[in-house]
Write a protein that holds these residues in place. Structure first.
Motif, short mmCIF file in Angstrom:
data_model
loop_
_atom_site.label_atom_id
_atom_site.label_comp_id
_atom_site.label_asym_id
_atom_site.label_seq_id
_atom_site.Cartn_x
_atom_site.Cartn_y
_atom_site.Cartn_z
N GLU A 1 9.96 57.37 4.98
CA GLU A 1 10.74 57.24 6.24
C GLU A 1 10.01 57.25 7.26
O GLU A 1 9.08 58.34 7.65
CB GLU A 1 11.87 58.29 6.15
CG GLU A 1 13.15 58.25 5.06
CD GLU A 1 14.08 57.46 5.25
OE1 GLU A 1 14.22 56.63 6.28
OE2 GLU A 1 14.82 57.31 4.23
N VAL A 2 10.21 56.32 8.22
CA VAL A 2 9.44 56.40 9.48
C VAL A 2 10.30 56.02 10.75
O VAL A 2 11.34 55.13 10.36
CB VAL A 2 8.42 55.31 9.48
CG1 VAL A 2 7.43 55.58 10.71
CG2 VAL A 2 7.46 55.56 8.18
N TRP A 3 10.29 56.72 11.69
CA TRP A 3 11.16 56.28 13.01
C TRP A 3 10.45 56.58 14.13
O TRP A 3 9.69 57.52 14.14
CB TRP A 3 12.35 56.99 12.83
CG TRP A 3 12.69 58.58 12.89
CD1 TRP A 3 12.92 59.41 13.86
CD2 TRP A 3 12.39 59.52 11.67
NE1 TRP A 3 13.21 60.75 13.76
CE2 TRP A 3 12.56 60.69 12.41
CE3 TRP A 3 12.03 59.28 10.46
CZ2 TRP A 3 12.47 61.75 11.46
CZ3 TRP A 3 11.89 60.44 9.75
CH2 TRP A 3 11.98 61.74 10.07
N GLU A 4 10.62 56.02 15.22
CA GLU A 4 10.07 56.25 16.66
C GLU A 4 10.73 55.58 17.69
O GLU A 4 11.66 54.87 17.51
CB GLU A 4 8.49 55.32 16.69
CG GLU A 4 8.72 54.17 16.36
CD GLU A 4 7.07 53.53 16.32
OE1 GLU A 4 6.32 53.88 17.08
OE2 GLU A 4 6.99 52.42 15.72
N ALA A 5 10.24 56.01 18.88
CA ALA A 5 11.03 55.22 20.26
C ALA A 5 10.27 54.04 20.68
O ALA A 5 8.99 53.67 19.88
CB ALA A 5 10.68 56.20 21.41
#
Length: 316
Positions: A158-162
């Motif tokens: 899982e990857v998440w960023e601004a």
């Protein structure tokens, strides 16, 4: 012979204070749940020790109560000021350190952050998680293995960023999904995806926690980072970030103490027109690339992800 302790408090006064501490600790002796008993008695012991060490004034105690009251008032289903307080005091990171003991060459864990969601879309290896979010394109690749070096085929990543303005998709009011996805490692444990080059941004600092940071001359800014949560059967689930080598905020200080040296990675800027790993046409724009080889510690089972935090309307 003087009737004072090493901190200048009379032995008589020290005895009075210790008697109170002992009485409060003893009041929990009959707690049926042994773990709860341990927690409450240790809390009392350390809280009383703090009050006695700093010789806390009644006015200071009233200010502390007022601070916590304000934190409660600003907390709602969109914002959790107490988690923010935990983060900036390093309590979140210390809890992570306690619960993720070093295990050989396993990748280090760091804070979860408030913006994970359970329903991120799946992308294939080589896919793009940016979802149209603004920022410089970035290619990230690596492998997922266990501590013995065996590839973990099918590991979930899982990857998440601004975005480049420092906002996550959930901070916008238009229901967009951008800057987040999940994918699976291939049979050799390899993965790769397109995202955005991370940028620094401030945590919410318009409330009591922000005022505390201002009063203590601390920055509310988080170092540039990219979130990962990686899981595989038989391995401890890893929640971590990678940080951008050379980011000045690393030296200034990450506001939630999430940076670890092993998680600082090179995001190498590629000149416009540089061929991409998968032949993607970026229209002549510059881009960056980074490598992150992930090593999962052994575990009894694949753990459930940490509970999602309330979605902030402001940075976090």
């Amino acid at each position: 012979m003087t009737d004072t302790t090493t901190d200048g408090v009379s032995t008589t006064q020290a005895a009075i204070e210790q008697k109170l501490t002992d009485s409060v600790i003893a009041s929990f002796d009959n707690t049926p749940d042994e773990r709860l008993k341990t927690l409450m008695q240790a809390l009392v012991k350390h809280l009383h020790a703090f009050i006695r060490e700093v010789r806390l004034s009644e006015d200071e105690w009233s200010q502390a109560i007022e601070f916590l009251t304000k934190a409660g008032h600003i907390t709602d289903d969109k914002r959790q000021e107490f988690i923010l307080l935990s983060d900036v005091l390093g309590a979140s990171m210390q809890t992570i350190a306690v619960n993720n003991p070093a295990s050989g060459n396993a990748t280090e864990a760091t804070v979860f952050g408030p913006f994970f969601t359970q329903d991120a879309p799946e992308i294939p290896i080589g896919g793009d998680l940016s979802g149209g979010a603004a920022g410089q394109s970035c290619w990230v690749e690596g492998t997922v293995t266990d501590t013995a070096g065996n590839p973990l085929a099918g590991a979930r990543i899982e990857v998440w960023e601004a975005d480049e303005d420092g906002f996550y998709d959930v901070q916008y009011n238009d229901g967009r999904t951008a800057g987040r996805a999940h994918l699976y490692a291939d049979t050799e444990g390899r993965y790769g995806f397109w995202g955005l080059t991370p940028t620094p941004y401030p945590i919410p600092h318009d409330g009591p926690v922000g005022k505390m940071l201002e009063a203590t001359n601390r920055s509310p800014v988080r170092a540039s980072h990219l979130h990962f949560m990686v899981s595989a059967p038989g391995q401890r689930t890893l929640v971590t970030h990678i940080f951008v080598e050379g980011d000045p905020q690393i030296e200034i200080g990450d506001s939630v103490f999430g940076v670890k040296d092993s998680l600082i990675k090179t995001f190498a800027t590629q000149s416009p027109g540089t061929p991409t790993p998968d032949g993607r046409d970026l229209g002549g724009a510059s881009w960056s690339r980074a490598r992150f080889d992930i090593v999962l510690a052994p575990g009894m089972k694949t753990q459930q992800p940490p509970l999602s935090r309330p979605k902030e309307k402001t940075h976090g």
